[in-house]
Design a protein around this motif. Structure first.
Motif, PDB file in Angstrom:
ATOM      1  N   GLY A   4       0.742  -1.141   0.073  1.00  0.00           N
ATOM      2  CA  GLY A   4       0.121  -0.045   0.111  1.00  0.00           C
ATOM      3  C   GLY A   4       0.722   1.254  -0.177  1.00  0.00           C
ATOM      4  N   ARG A   5       1.809   1.337   1.002  1.00  0.00           N
ATOM      5  CA  ARG A   5       2.626   2.389   0.834  1.00  0.00           C
ATOM      6  C   ARG A   5       3.462   2.384  -0.319  1.00  0.00           C
ATOM      7  NH1 ARG A   5       6.460   2.985   6.043  1.00  0.00           N
ATOM      8  NH2 ARG A   5       4.426   2.979   7.065  1.00  0.00           N
ATOM      9  N   ALA A   6       4.012   1.500  -0.749  1.00  0.00           N
ATOM     10  CA  ALA A   6       4.822   1.414  -1.935  1.00  0.00           C
ATOM     11  C   ALA A   6       4.101   1.838  -3.151  1.00  0.00           C
ATOM     12  CB  ALA A   6       5.490  -0.027  -2.526  1.00  0.00           C
ATOM     13  N   TYR A   7       2.654   1.445  -3.336  1.00  0.00           N
ATOM     14  CA  TYR A   7       1.890   2.036  -4.431  1.00  0.00           C
ATOM     15  C   TYR A   7       1.672   3.587  -4.160  1.00  0.00           C
ATOM     16  CZ  TYR A   7      -1.518   1.586  -8.115  1.00  0.00           C
ATOM     17  OH  TYR A   7      -2.297   1.875  -9.572  1.00  0.00           O
ATOM     18  N   ARG A   8       1.538   3.943  -3.125  1.00  0.00           N
ATOM     19  CA  ARG A   8       1.184   5.533  -2.707  1.00  0.00           C
ATOM     20  C   ARG A   8       2.362   6.193  -3.474  1.00  0.00           C
ATOM     21  NH1 ARG A   8       0.187   7.218   3.071  1.00  0.00           N
ATOM     22  NH2 ARG A   8      -1.676   6.315   2.865  1.00  0.00           N
ATOM     23  N   TYR A   9       3.684   5.641  -2.914  1.00  0.00           N
ATOM     24  CA  TYR A   9       4.893   6.495  -3.683  1.00  0.00           C
ATOM     25  C   TYR A   9       4.992   6.430  -5.169  1.00  0.00           C
ATOM     26  CZ  TYR A   9       6.650   6.002   1.306  1.00  0.00           C
ATOM     27  OH  TYR A   9       6.627   6.417   2.705  1.00  0.00           O
ATOM     28  N   ALA A  10       4.563   5.210  -5.555  1.00  0.00           N
ATOM     29  CA  ALA A  10       4.736   5.118  -7.179  1.00  0.00           C
ATOM     30  C   ALA A  10       3.766   6.080  -7.607  1.00  0.00           C
ATOM     31  CB  ALA A  10       4.239   3.717  -7.485  1.00  0.00           C
ATOM     32  N   LEU A  11       2.644   6.274  -7.076  1.00  0.00           N
ATOM     33  CA  LEU A  11       1.700   7.449  -7.848  1.00  0.00           C
ATOM     34  C   LEU A  11       2.171   8.636  -7.958  1.00  0.00           C
ATOM     35  CD1 LEU A  11      -1.792   6.002  -6.286  1.00  0.00           C
ATOM     36  CD2 LEU A  11      -0.965   5.752  -8.663  1.00  0.00           C
ATOM     37  N   ILE A  12       2.887   9.189  -6.931  1.00  0.00           N
ATOM     38  CA  ILE A  12       3.202  10.790  -7.068  1.00  0.00           C
ATOM     39  C   ILE A  12       4.508  10.552  -8.017  1.00  0.00           C
ATOM     40  CG2 ILE A  12       4.701  10.434  -4.981  1.00  0.00           C
ATOM     41  CD1 ILE A  12       2.633  13.266  -6.118  1.00  0.00           C
ATOM     42  N   VAL A  13       5.460   9.675  -7.798  1.00  0.00           N
ATOM     43  CA  VAL A  13       6.558   9.768  -8.695  1.00  0.00           C
ATOM     44  C   VAL A  13       6.292   9.659 -10.192  1.00  0.00           C
ATOM     45  CG1 VAL A  13       8.789   8.434  -9.173  1.00  0.00           C
ATOM     46  CG2 VAL A  13       8.315   8.526  -7.016  1.00  0.00           C
ATOM     47  N   GLN A  14       5.218   8.623 -10.681  1.00  0.00           N
ATOM     48  CA  GLN A  14       4.906   8.789 -12.000  1.00  0.00           C
ATOM     49  C   GLN A  14       4.217   9.959 -12.331  1.00  0.00           C
ATOM     50  OE1 GLN A  14       2.702   4.940 -13.086  1.00  0.00           O
ATOM     51  NE2 GLN A  14       2.526   4.836 -10.914  1.00  0.00           N
ATOM     52  N   ALA A  15       3.237  10.694 -11.385  1.00  0.00           N
ATOM     53  CA  ALA A  15       2.676  12.088 -11.717  1.00  0.00           C
ATOM     54  C   ALA A  15       3.613  13.113 -11.805  1.00  0.00           C
ATOM     55  CB  ALA A  15       1.745  12.514 -10.446  1.00  0.00           C
ATOM     56  N   ALA A  16       4.857  13.176 -11.207  1.00  0.00           N
ATOM     57  CA  ALA A  16       5.992  13.940 -11.458  1.00  0.00           C
ATOM     58  C   ALA A  16       6.784  13.753 -12.634  1.00  0.00           C
ATOM     59  CB  ALA A  16       7.066  13.780 -10.341  1.00  0.00           C
ATOM     60  N   TYR A  72       1.106  18.022 -27.528  1.00  0.00           N
ATOM     61  CA  TYR A  72       1.601  17.046 -26.562  1.00  0.00           C
ATOM     62  C   TYR A  72       1.518  17.385 -25.118  1.00  0.00           C
ATOM     63  CZ  TYR A  72       3.844  15.327 -30.948  1.00  0.00           C
ATOM     64  OH  TYR A  72       4.117  14.759 -32.198  1.00  0.00           O
ATOM     65  N   ALA A  73       2.012  18.647 -24.629  1.00  0.00           N
ATOM     66  CA  ALA A  73       2.165  18.994 -23.360  1.00  0.00           C
ATOM     67  C   ALA A  73       0.652  18.824 -22.465  1.00  0.00           C
ATOM     68  CB  ALA A  73       2.253  20.519 -23.120  1.00  0.00           C
ATOM     69  N   LEU A  74      -0.598  19.183 -23.266  1.00  0.00           N
ATOM     70  CA  LEU A  74      -1.804  19.101 -22.826  1.00  0.00           C
ATOM     71  C   LEU A  74      -2.098  17.430 -22.264  1.00  0.00           C
ATOM     72  CD1 LEU A  74      -4.498  20.058 -21.979  1.00  0.00           C
ATOM     73  CD2 LEU A  74      -5.219  19.697 -24.370  1.00  0.00           C
ATOM     74  N   ILE A  75      -1.798  16.568 -23.265  1.00  0.00           N
ATOM     75  CA  ILE A  75      -1.848  15.237 -23.094  1.00  0.00           C
ATOM     76  C   ILE A  75      -0.971  14.465 -21.959  1.00  0.00           C
ATOM     77  CG2 ILE A  75      -1.643  12.834 -24.285  1.00  0.00           C
ATOM     78  CD1 ILE A  75      -3.541  14.922 -25.606  1.00  0.00           C
ATOM     79  N   PHE A  76       0.214  15.002 -21.782  1.00  0.00           N
ATOM     80  CA  PHE A  76       1.190  14.570 -20.775  1.00  0.00           C
ATOM     81  C   PHE A  76       0.435  15.287 -19.380  1.00  0.00           C
ATOM     82  CE2 PHE A  76       4.425  14.114 -24.112  1.00  0.00           C
ATOM     83  CZ  PHE A  76       4.428  12.691 -23.954  1.00  0.00           C
ATOM     84  N   ALA A  77       0.143  16.253 -19.418  1.00  0.00           N
ATOM     85  CA  ALA A  77      -0.677  17.055 -18.387  1.00  0.00           C
ATOM     86  C   ALA A  77      -1.891  16.431 -17.831  1.00  0.00           C
ATOM     87  CB  ALA A  77      -0.815  18.287 -18.347  1.00  0.00           C
ATOM     88  N   CYS A  78      -2.759  15.795 -18.948  1.00  0.00           N
ATOM     89  CA  CYS A  78      -3.809  15.301 -18.317  1.00  0.00           C
ATOM     90  C   CYS A  78      -3.406  13.553 -17.657  1.00  0.00           C
ATOM     91  CB  CYS A  78      -4.718  14.691 -19.439  1.00  0.00           C
ATOM     92  SG  CYS A  78      -5.555  15.923 -20.286  1.00  0.00           S
ATOM     93  N   GLY A  79      -2.461  13.184 -18.057  1.00  0.00           N
ATOM     94  CA  GLY A  79      -1.800  11.748 -17.470  1.00  0.00           C
ATOM     95  C   GLY A  79      -1.458  12.235 -16.235  1.00  0.00           C
ATOM     96  N   ALA A  80      -0.566  13.316 -15.898  1.00  0.00           N
ATOM     97  CA  ALA A  80      -0.307  13.854 -14.589  1.00  0.00           C
ATOM     98  C   ALA A  80      -1.359  14.147 -13.502  1.00  0.00           C
ATOM     99  CB  ALA A  80       0.669  15.199 -14.664  1.00  0.00           C
ATOM    100  N   LEU A  81      -2.350  14.801 -14.273  1.00  0.00           N
ATOM    101  CA  LEU A  81      -3.158  15.094 -13.399  1.00  0.00           C
ATOM    102  C   LEU A  81      -4.007  13.686 -12.871  1.00  0.00           C
ATOM    103  CD1 LEU A  81      -5.296  17.065 -12.213  1.00  0.00           C
ATOM    104  CD2 LEU A  81      -6.708  17.150 -14.488  1.00  0.00           C
ATOM    105  N   ALA A  82      -4.376  12.849 -13.876  1.00  0.00           N
ATOM    106  CA  ALA A  82      -4.862  11.518 -13.247  1.00  0.00           C
ATOM    107  C   ALA A  82      -4.051  10.770 -12.167  1.00  0.00           C
ATOM    108  CB  ALA A  82      -5.184  10.474 -14.552  1.00  0.00           C
ATOM    109  N   LEU A  83      -2.942  10.625 -12.141  1.00  0.00           N
ATOM    110  CA  LEU A  83      -1.985  10.166 -11.178  1.00  0.00           C
ATOM    111  C   LEU A  83      -1.930  10.864 -10.093  1.00  0.00           C
ATOM    112  CD1 LEU A  83       0.855   9.267 -13.642  1.00  0.00           C
ATOM    113  CD2 LEU A  83      -0.389   7.601 -12.325  1.00  0.00           C
ATOM    114  N   THR A  84      -2.022  12.390 -10.008  1.00  0.00           N
ATOM    115  CA  THR A  84      -2.054  13.115  -8.860  1.00  0.00           C
ATOM    116  C   THR A  84      -3.465  12.957  -8.186  1.00  0.00           C
ATOM    117  OG1 THR A  84      -0.819  14.737 -10.172  1.00  0.00           O
ATOM    118  CG2 THR A  84      -1.726  15.606  -7.922  1.00  0.00           C
ATOM    119  N   ALA A  85      -4.342  12.777  -8.674  1.00  0.00           N
ATOM    120  CA  ALA A  85      -5.714  12.650  -8.321  1.00  0.00           C
ATOM    121  C   ALA A  85      -5.859  11.336  -7.301  1.00  0.00           C
ATOM    122  CB  ALA A  85      -6.779  12.735  -9.303  1.00  0.00           C
TER     123      ALA A  85
END
Length: 401
Positions: free
Chosen positions: A285-297, A377-390
């Protein structure tokens, strides 16, 4: 002395015997054939398919979607197949189908023929994703399951790497020879895995009060399904646009774009092993939480910068987690349902189905958005970052531990 004997027995119970190692090898072969190659080897084959006039560009994209549709069907019906045939026979059959599909695709008899076999290869991948780990892990000591799941899905990462290295070499012998070569390779792996599957279904222990309580932890399970779906939305932009972004978006050319894809694939090889071992050490659970924020970044870095080193860092991170999130999400299912193998399989099937659905939705949705925003391109990557941040923020609220 008694404490030393107890420690020795505990160590022995956590060790891996040859049967467990062979089962992990079979899982590696299955994920390599039916997911790593069946899905990711198609991407570098799209230009040759068009250039050889096997299919038009629109038909080639449609055939790529056939694998996604089959993957969703496999995720939905994999458990039913195992219930009817048994785990061992079902996994053997699924690997055989994926192998047959490579040989069948060497002969473009019609668009329907090719679509059908691409659909079947996707179906085998989705069903194997649901069945392979839940067949093997119950026979592995709990303390080694993170490592075991990493080894199983190591094949997925290896397939991503192979898509950027093996396919170009095979293409020197022609498109038909490439499909046949993939079929021969898959056939060898199917034979290697044939006797590695556990001969019995997972043991079903008595349901304890702890298991009863875990079974009804529905809020955290539903959150996991939503997070895994959001993870698909976060990873798809890099999967479909990374090479094109480098080649055309920032004008570095197709050769440089291909080199970044190889880097993505090399990172993917190590992703399942690193993430599986991390889950064993700090909890999934903790590892997946860290993985989400690192992917968002990492997704945000792609949206904000076109610098070569920044893109390289983001590529490594996203490549690492493309297969790496699989053992993390699977391990989280086992954490939430530690004693109920049947419910673990059902929950993992739901999680895989959510990922498959939103992967397909994301692929089509991002393509539509990309074409209607003048290739932003930037908009698409930003959408991915937003989904991961949420997904990360939701985890902070629900999993307060």
């Amino acid at each position: 002395m008694q404490d030393q004997a107890s420690a020795l027995r505990a160590g022995q119970s956590d060790s891996l015997d040859m049967r467990s190692i062979y089962a992990m090898l079979a899982g590696f072969c299955a994920s390599l054939v039916a997911i790593g190659l069946a899905r990711f080897a198609y991407t570098p084959l799209i230009p040759p398919l068009i250039e050889a006039h096997w299919f038009t560009s629109s038909q080639a994209v449609t055939l790529g979607a056939a694998n996604f549709a089959g993957y969703l069907a496999g995720a939905l019906f994999g458990r039913s197949m195992a219930s009817t045939l048994g785990n061992r026979l079902a996994l053997r059959l699924l690997m055989a189908i994926a192998t047959a599909a490579f040989f069948a695709c060497a002969f473009p008899l019609s668009i329907a023929w090719f679509f059908g076999w691409r659909f079947l290869s996707g179906l085998s991948g989705g069903a194997i994703m649901v069945l392979v780990a839940t067949t093997i892990l119950p026979h592995i000591a709990p303390a080694r399951r993170g490592f075991a799941s990493g080894m199983i899905f190591f094949g997925l990462g290896f397939g991503i790497a192979a898509s950027g290295t093996l396919i170009p070499r095979l293409l020197h012998y022609g498109l038909q020879a490439t499909w046949i070569g993939l079929g021969v390779f898959s056939l060898v792996l199917t034979v290697v895995a044939w006797f590695g599957w556990p001969s019995t279904n997972p043991p079903v222990p008595a349901v304890t009060r702890e298991a009863h309580g875990a079974r009804h932890d529905g809020t955290r399970l539903r959150l996991l399904y939503a997070q895994y779906a959001a993870n698909a939305l976060g990873l798809v932009p890099a999967m479909i646009l990374l090479v094109d972004y480098i080649a055309r978006g920032i004008g570095r050319g197709a050769g440089v774009g291909a080199s970044y894809w190889v880097l993505y694939g090399v990172a993917a090889i190590f992703g399942p092993l690193i993430c599986g071992n991390l889950g064993d050490r700090i909890g999934f659970g903790r590892a997946y939480r860290y993985a989400l924020i690192v992917q968002a970044a990492a997704a945000a870095l792609l949206a904000m910068s076109g610098h070569a080193y920044v893109i390289g860092l983001a590529t490594v991170i996203l490549g690492l987690f493309t297969p790496g999130i699989v053992p993390l999400a699977l391990g989280r299912v086992h954490e939430l349902l530690p004693h109920d193998h049947a419910e673990q399989r059902a929950s993992w099937s739901r999680a895989t189905s959510a990922f498959a659905l939103f992967q397909a939705v994301g692929g089509y949705g991002y393509s539509f958005l990309f074409s209607h925003t003048h290739n932003n391109y930037a908009l698409i990557f930003a959408c991915g970052a937003l989904a991961l941040t949420a997904a990360f923020v939701a985890d902070l609220f629900v999993n307060r531990d």
